[in-house]
Each structure stands twice: as structure tokens, then as C-alpha cells.
Write a protein that holds these residues in place. Structure first.
Motif, PDB file in Angstrom:
ATOM      1  N   LYS A   1     -41.960 -53.944 -49.847  1.00 35.46           N
ATOM      2  CA  LYS A   1     -41.330 -52.824 -48.775  1.00 35.46           C
ATOM      3  C   LYS A   1     -42.161 -51.465 -49.189  1.00 35.46           C
ATOM      4  CE  LYS A   1     -36.497 -53.437 -48.981  1.00 35.46           C
ATOM      5  NZ  LYS A   1     -34.775 -52.719 -49.540  1.00 35.46           N
ATOM      6  N   LEU A   2     -43.058 -51.920 -50.223  1.00 34.65           N
ATOM      7  CA  LEU A   2     -43.929 -50.298 -50.322  1.00 34.65           C
ATOM      8  C   LEU A   2     -44.791 -50.274 -49.981  1.00 34.65           C
ATOM      9  CD1 LEU A   2     -43.305 -48.992 -54.033  1.00 34.65           C
ATOM     10  CD2 LEU A   2     -42.076 -47.652 -51.871  1.00 34.65           C
ATOM     11  N   VAL A   3     -45.677 -52.291 -49.892  1.00 31.31           N
ATOM     12  CA  VAL A   3     -46.332 -52.892 -49.245  1.00 31.31           C
ATOM     13  C   VAL A   3     -46.832 -52.673 -48.042  1.00 31.31           C
ATOM     14  CG1 VAL A   3     -47.914 -54.518 -48.799  1.00 31.31           C
ATOM     15  CG2 VAL A   3     -46.917 -53.677 -51.116  1.00 31.31           C
ATOM     16  N   VAL A   4     -45.129 -53.156 -47.052  1.00 26.16           N
ATOM     17  CA  VAL A   4     -44.804 -53.027 -45.295  1.00 26.16           C
ATOM     18  C   VAL A   4     -44.576 -51.384 -45.398  1.00 26.16           C
ATOM     19  CG1 VAL A   4     -43.189 -53.283 -44.018  1.00 26.16           C
ATOM     20  CG2 VAL A   4     -43.491 -55.498 -46.072  1.00 26.16           C
ATOM     21  N   ASP A   5     -44.313 -50.955 -46.255  1.00 23.99           N
ATOM     22  CA  ASP A   5     -44.537 -49.148 -45.673  1.00 23.99           C
ATOM     23  C   ASP A   5     -45.175 -49.034 -45.643  1.00 23.99           C
ATOM     24  OD1 ASP A   5     -41.836 -49.422 -45.752  1.00 23.99           O
ATOM     25  OD2 ASP A   5     -41.079 -48.555 -47.996  1.00 23.99           O
ATOM     26  N   LYS A   6     -46.671 -48.869 -46.552  1.00 23.02           N
ATOM     27  CA  LYS A   6     -47.510 -48.382 -46.808  1.00 23.02           C
ATOM     28  C   LYS A   6     -48.342 -49.640 -45.237  1.00 23.02           C
ATOM     29  CE  LYS A   6     -51.402 -48.218 -49.860  1.00 23.02           C
ATOM     30  NZ  LYS A   6     -52.527 -49.077 -51.240  1.00 23.02           N
ATOM     31  N   GLU A   7     -48.586 -50.706 -45.537  1.00 18.15           N
ATOM     32  CA  GLU A   7     -49.195 -50.925 -44.228  1.00 18.15           C
ATOM     33  C   GLU A   7     -48.910 -50.543 -43.186  1.00 18.15           C
ATOM     34  OE1 GLU A   7     -48.421 -55.180 -44.343  1.00 18.15           O
ATOM     35  OE2 GLU A   7     -50.133 -55.547 -45.860  1.00 18.15           O
ATOM     36  N   ASN A   8     -47.478 -50.624 -42.287  1.00 17.45           N
ATOM     37  CA  ASN A   8     -47.428 -49.907 -41.720  1.00 17.45           C
ATOM     38  C   ASN A   8     -47.764 -47.611 -41.502  1.00 17.45           C
ATOM     39  OD1 ASN A   8     -45.478 -51.680 -40.704  1.00 17.45           O
ATOM     40  ND2 ASN A   8     -43.316 -51.135 -41.748  1.00 17.45           N
ATOM     41  N   THR A   9     -47.557 -47.392 -42.167  1.00 18.80           N
ATOM     42  CA  THR A   9     -48.360 -45.977 -42.474  1.00 18.80           C
ATOM     43  C   THR A   9     -49.297 -45.460 -42.357  1.00 18.80           C
ATOM     44  OG1 THR A   9     -46.395 -45.293 -44.212  1.00 18.80           O
ATOM     45  CG2 THR A   9     -48.238 -43.665 -44.091  1.00 18.80           C
ATOM     46  N   SER A  10     -50.159 -46.951 -42.549  1.00 16.10           N
ATOM     47  CA  SER A  10     -51.602 -47.707 -42.543  1.00 16.10           C
ATOM     48  C   SER A  10     -51.572 -47.706 -40.866  1.00 16.10           C
ATOM     49  CB  SER A  10     -52.181 -48.543 -43.110  1.00 16.10           C
ATOM     50  OG  SER A  10     -52.450 -47.731 -44.745  1.00 16.10           O
ATOM     51  N   LYS A  11     -51.379 -47.983 -40.457  1.00 13.57           N
ATOM     52  CA  LYS A  11     -50.980 -48.390 -38.908  1.00 13.57           C
ATOM     53  C   LYS A  11     -50.857 -47.860 -38.209  1.00 13.57           C
ATOM     54  CE  LYS A  11     -49.322 -53.843 -39.486  1.00 13.57           C
ATOM     55  NZ  LYS A  11     -49.020 -55.037 -39.664  1.00 13.57           N
ATOM     56  N   THR A  12     -49.582 -47.637 -38.259  1.00 12.03           N
ATOM     57  CA  THR A  12     -49.474 -46.034 -37.266  1.00 12.03           C
ATOM     58  C   THR A  12     -50.897 -44.778 -36.910  1.00 12.03           C
ATOM     59  OG1 THR A  12     -46.865 -45.421 -38.147  1.00 12.03           O
ATOM     60  CG2 THR A  12     -47.887 -44.387 -37.496  1.00 12.03           C
ATOM     61  N   ALA A  13     -51.147 -44.439 -38.884  1.00 15.36           N
ATOM     62  CA  ALA A  13     -52.354 -43.790 -39.050  1.00 15.36           C
ATOM     63  C   ALA A  13     -53.822 -44.567 -38.155  1.00 15.36           C
ATOM     64  CB  ALA A  13     -52.335 -43.263 -40.255  1.00 15.36           C
ATOM     65  N   GLN A  14     -54.115 -45.340 -38.403  1.00 13.75           N
ATOM     66  CA  GLN A  14     -54.773 -46.156 -37.611  1.00 13.75           C
ATOM     67  C   GLN A  14     -54.616 -46.045 -36.148  1.00 13.75           C
ATOM     68  OE1 GLN A  14     -57.823 -47.983 -39.173  1.00 13.75           O
ATOM     69  NE2 GLN A  14     -58.542 -47.818 -37.097  1.00 13.75           N
ATOM     70  N   GLY A  15     -53.335 -45.954 -35.527  1.00 18.01           N
ATOM     71  CA  GLY A  15     -53.381 -46.090 -34.568  1.00 18.01           C
ATOM     72  C   GLY A  15     -53.458 -45.000 -33.386  1.00 18.01           C
TER      73      GLY A  15
ATOM     74  N   LEU B   1     -55.876 -42.302 -34.810  1.00 19.16           N
ATOM     75  CA  LEU B   1     -57.125 -42.053 -35.107  1.00 19.16           C
ATOM     76  C   LEU B   1     -57.492 -42.490 -34.055  1.00 19.16           C
ATOM     77  CD1 LEU B   1     -59.227 -41.455 -36.666  1.00 19.16           C
ATOM     78  CD2 LEU B   1     -59.214 -43.180 -37.819  1.00 19.16           C
ATOM     79  N   GLU B   2     -57.329 -43.864 -33.248  1.00 10.60           N
ATOM     80  CA  GLU B   2     -58.183 -44.593 -32.463  1.00 10.60           C
ATOM     81  C   GLU B   2     -57.864 -43.900 -30.882  1.00 10.60           C
ATOM     82  OE1 GLU B   2     -56.308 -48.739 -32.132  1.00 10.60           O
ATOM     83  OE2 GLU B   2     -57.682 -49.424 -33.567  1.00 10.60           O
ATOM     84  N   LYS B   3     -56.750 -43.507 -31.037  1.00 14.82           N
ATOM     85  CA  LYS B   3     -55.760 -42.433 -29.742  1.00 14.82           C
ATOM     86  C   LYS B   3     -56.724 -41.246 -29.649  1.00 14.82           C
ATOM     87  CE  LYS B   3     -51.283 -44.036 -29.221  1.00 14.82           C
ATOM     88  NZ  LYS B   3     -49.783 -43.599 -29.640  1.00 14.82           N
ATOM     89  N   LEU B   4     -56.972 -40.346 -31.017  1.00 16.26           N
ATOM     90  CA  LEU B   4     -57.513 -39.402 -31.330  1.00 16.26           C
ATOM     91  C   LEU B   4     -59.652 -39.717 -30.709  1.00 16.26           C
ATOM     92  CD1 LEU B   4     -57.850 -36.169 -31.824  1.00 16.26           C
ATOM     93  CD2 LEU B   4     -58.499 -37.204 -34.257  1.00 16.26           C
ATOM     94  N   ASN B   5     -60.013 -40.304 -30.990  1.00 15.80           N
ATOM     95  CA  ASN B   5     -60.977 -41.217 -31.357  1.00 15.80           C
ATOM     96  C   ASN B   5     -61.047 -41.481 -29.469  1.00 15.80           C
ATOM     97  OD1 ASN B   5     -62.578 -40.468 -33.777  1.00 15.80           O
ATOM     98  ND2 ASN B   5     -61.583 -43.351 -34.030  1.00 15.80           N
ATOM     99  N   THR B   6     -60.394 -41.628 -28.802  1.00 17.10           N
ATOM    100  CA  THR B   6     -59.918 -42.350 -27.123  1.00 17.10           C
ATOM    101  C   THR B   6     -60.262 -40.609 -26.409  1.00 17.10           C
ATOM    102  OG1 THR B   6     -59.663 -44.247 -27.647  1.00 17.10           O
ATOM    103  CG2 THR B   6     -58.880 -43.044 -25.092  1.00 17.10           C
ATOM    104  N   CYS B   7     -59.254 -39.983 -26.735  1.00 19.30           N
ATOM    105  CA  CYS B   7     -59.534 -38.670 -26.157  1.00 19.30           C
ATOM    106  C   CYS B   7     -60.705 -38.112 -26.812  1.00 19.30           C
ATOM    107  CB  CYS B   7     -58.463 -37.450 -26.859  1.00 19.30           C
ATOM    108  SG  CYS B   7     -56.888 -38.064 -26.872  1.00 19.30           S
ATOM    109  N   LEU B   8     -61.519 -38.184 -27.798  1.00 24.76           N
ATOM    110  CA  LEU B   8     -62.828 -37.613 -27.922  1.00 24.76           C
ATOM    111  C   LEU B   8     -63.902 -37.831 -27.249  1.00 24.76           C
ATOM    112  CD1 LEU B   8     -62.660 -36.933 -31.749  1.00 24.76           C
ATOM    113  CD2 LEU B   8     -62.949 -35.118 -29.672  1.00 24.76           C
ATOM    114  N   HIS B   9     -63.768 -39.459 -27.082  1.00 23.57           N
ATOM    115  CA  HIS B   9     -64.111 -40.106 -26.158  1.00 23.57           C
ATOM    116  C   HIS B   9     -64.358 -39.156 -24.610  1.00 23.57           C
ATOM    117  CE1 HIS B   9     -67.745 -42.822 -24.076  1.00 23.57           C
ATOM    118  NE2 HIS B   9     -66.506 -43.467 -23.627  1.00 23.57           N
ATOM    119  N   LYS B  10     -63.370 -39.049 -24.100  1.00 19.01           N
ATOM    120  CA  LYS B  10     -63.418 -38.729 -22.715  1.00 19.01           C
ATOM    121  C   LYS B  10     -63.544 -37.301 -22.252  1.00 19.01           C
ATOM    122  CE  LYS B  10     -59.162 -41.644 -21.797  1.00 19.01           C
ATOM    123  NZ  LYS B  10     -58.048 -41.463 -20.496  1.00 19.01           N
ATOM    124  N   LEU B  11     -63.326 -36.587 -24.355  1.00 17.98           N
ATOM    125  CA  LEU B  11     -63.815 -35.055 -24.050  1.00 17.98           C
ATOM    126  C   LEU B  11     -65.548 -34.973 -23.821  1.00 17.98           C
ATOM    127  CD1 LEU B  11     -63.022 -32.312 -24.205  1.00 17.98           C
ATOM    128  CD2 LEU B  11     -62.956 -32.769 -26.575  1.00 17.98           C
TER     129      LEU B  11
END
Length: 204
Positions: A163-177, A179-189
Motif C-alpha cells: 500500500k505504501l509503494v502504491v501510495d508513493k507511486e500514486n503520489t509520484s504520478k500526481t507530482a509528475q503530472g 510538473l508536466e502541466k507546469l512545464n507546458t504552461c511555462l512553454h506557452k508562457l
């Protein structure tokens, strides 16, 4: 009574004595006793065969009298099961009127009697023999239970870790998502800033 002491086994002696007592007390359940054998800690069922229509069934321990009553079951009463003086909290009457006893010990060894109020009445006598559970067997069971508890603990720990691994992976995936959105926004900016600079250069 010489023949009782030396001519029969002890279960038959108990049966004959109980039968004599029952007869003198006004009861006449003289059926041959069935045998039920178990080890301490087990649950047992004392079976009966009901052949006549009846509304009241009574279970006794050792003697067929009021003092030794375990249960009285009356189908006509709102509260059908009424405990007697011999009720210990481990007995229960099953739908077929058989008597179930849970977690028996040596004290449950004895002569059990069931009678009904039908005419002719149903009755049954059952000899119960309870033996101490084999020490080696008890130790083996305790070891098995200990091993089972250890396996259960290991499984629960593994599940928690997963469960901890899954939660960590989910947290990582959320953070990665994010970050990707932030990078997209920065690129547009960046693109928008480049367009602004280009327009400024044209104005100059």
C-alpha cells in the motif's frame, strides 16, 4: 447390585441406574443409550429422532428431574427456550431438537436424556464421554496456530508495504503530472513572451 459392578461396563451401569431412578421418579425413558465421544475443547451434538408430534421437549443431564434440567423447548411459547438449573451457557437446542454443546470439558461426561410431551412420547438417552486432549496434539496445534499468526503478520506487513509503494507511486504520478502541466504552461508562457518581443521589435 453385584451384577452391576462386575457384569457390565460402567456406561451400562450408569444407564441402568439412571433408568431405575427415572422409573422410581415417575419417568420411563428406557431406550438404549447412544454413545458420543469427544476431546476437551471440541463441540458435540447429541442427536435425537423425533417420531411423534409434540410441542414440548426437555433435555436433562444424568437424571430426569427438575434439578437436572438443561433446557425446556416449548413451541407454543413466545420465548421457546427456557434454561434449567443444569444450563451452563454452552448448550443450545438445534431446530431438530438435538442438543449442541460447545467447548466441552471433562465435567460434561455423563448421561443425557431428552423427553417430549407427546403420547406416545419421544425420548432418547445418550452417553457422553469426554477425554483430555492429547498433550502432543495440543502442543502441535499451538505451534500451528503460532505459525499461522506469524504468517498472518507477515502477510499484513507485506500488504501494508504494498500500500505504501502504491501510495508513493500514486503520489509520484500526481507530482509528475503537475510538473508536466507546469512545464507546458511555462512553454506557452515562453512562446507568448517571444511573440511580445517580436511585436515590440516591429513597432520600433
Amino acid at each position: 447390585m453385584y451384577f452391576l459392578a462386575y457384569g457390565f461396563d460402567w456406561t451400562m451401569q450408569v444407564f441402568l441406574l439412571a433408568s431405575l431412578f427415572s422409573h422410581l421418579s415417575g419417568f420411563t425413558c428406557l431406550t438404549s443409550p447412544n454413545q458420543v465421544t469427544a476431546e476437551t475443547g471440541q463441540s458435540i451434538v447429541l442427536p435425537v429422532n423425533i417420531r411423534h408430534s409434540s410441542s414440548v421437549f426437555i433435555w436433562y443431564r444424568n437424571y430426569e428431574n427438575e434439578t437436572n434440567k438443561i433446557f425446556e423447548y416449548d413451541t407454543n411459547r413466545e420465548v421457546k427456550r427456557v434454561a434449567g438449573q443444569q444450563y451452563t451457557g454452552r448448550e443450545d437446542i438445534l431446530p431438530n431438537i438435538s442438543l449442541k454443546i460447545r467447548n466441552v470439558d471433562i465435567n460434561y461426561t455423563g448421561h443425557y436424556i431428552m423427553v417430549s410431551n407427546s403420547s406416545p412420547r419421544d425420548c432418547a438417552t445418550i452417553m457422553v464421554n469426554i477425554h483430555e486432549r492429547n498433550l502432543t496434539k495440543r502442543v502441535a496445534e499451538q505451534v500451528t496456530l503460532k505459525e499461522a499468526d506469524q504468517k498472518k503478520h507477515l502477510m499484513e506487513t507485506e500488504v501494508t508495504n504494498q500500500k505504501l509503494v502504491v501510495d508513493k507511486e500514486n503520489t509520484s504520478k500526481t507530482a509528475q503530472g503537475k510538473l508536466e502541466k507546469l512545464n507546458t504552461c511555462l512553454h506557452k508562457l515562453d512562446e507568448e513572451l517571444e511573440n511580445i518581443f517580436e511585436n515590440l521589435e516591429k513597432v520600433e
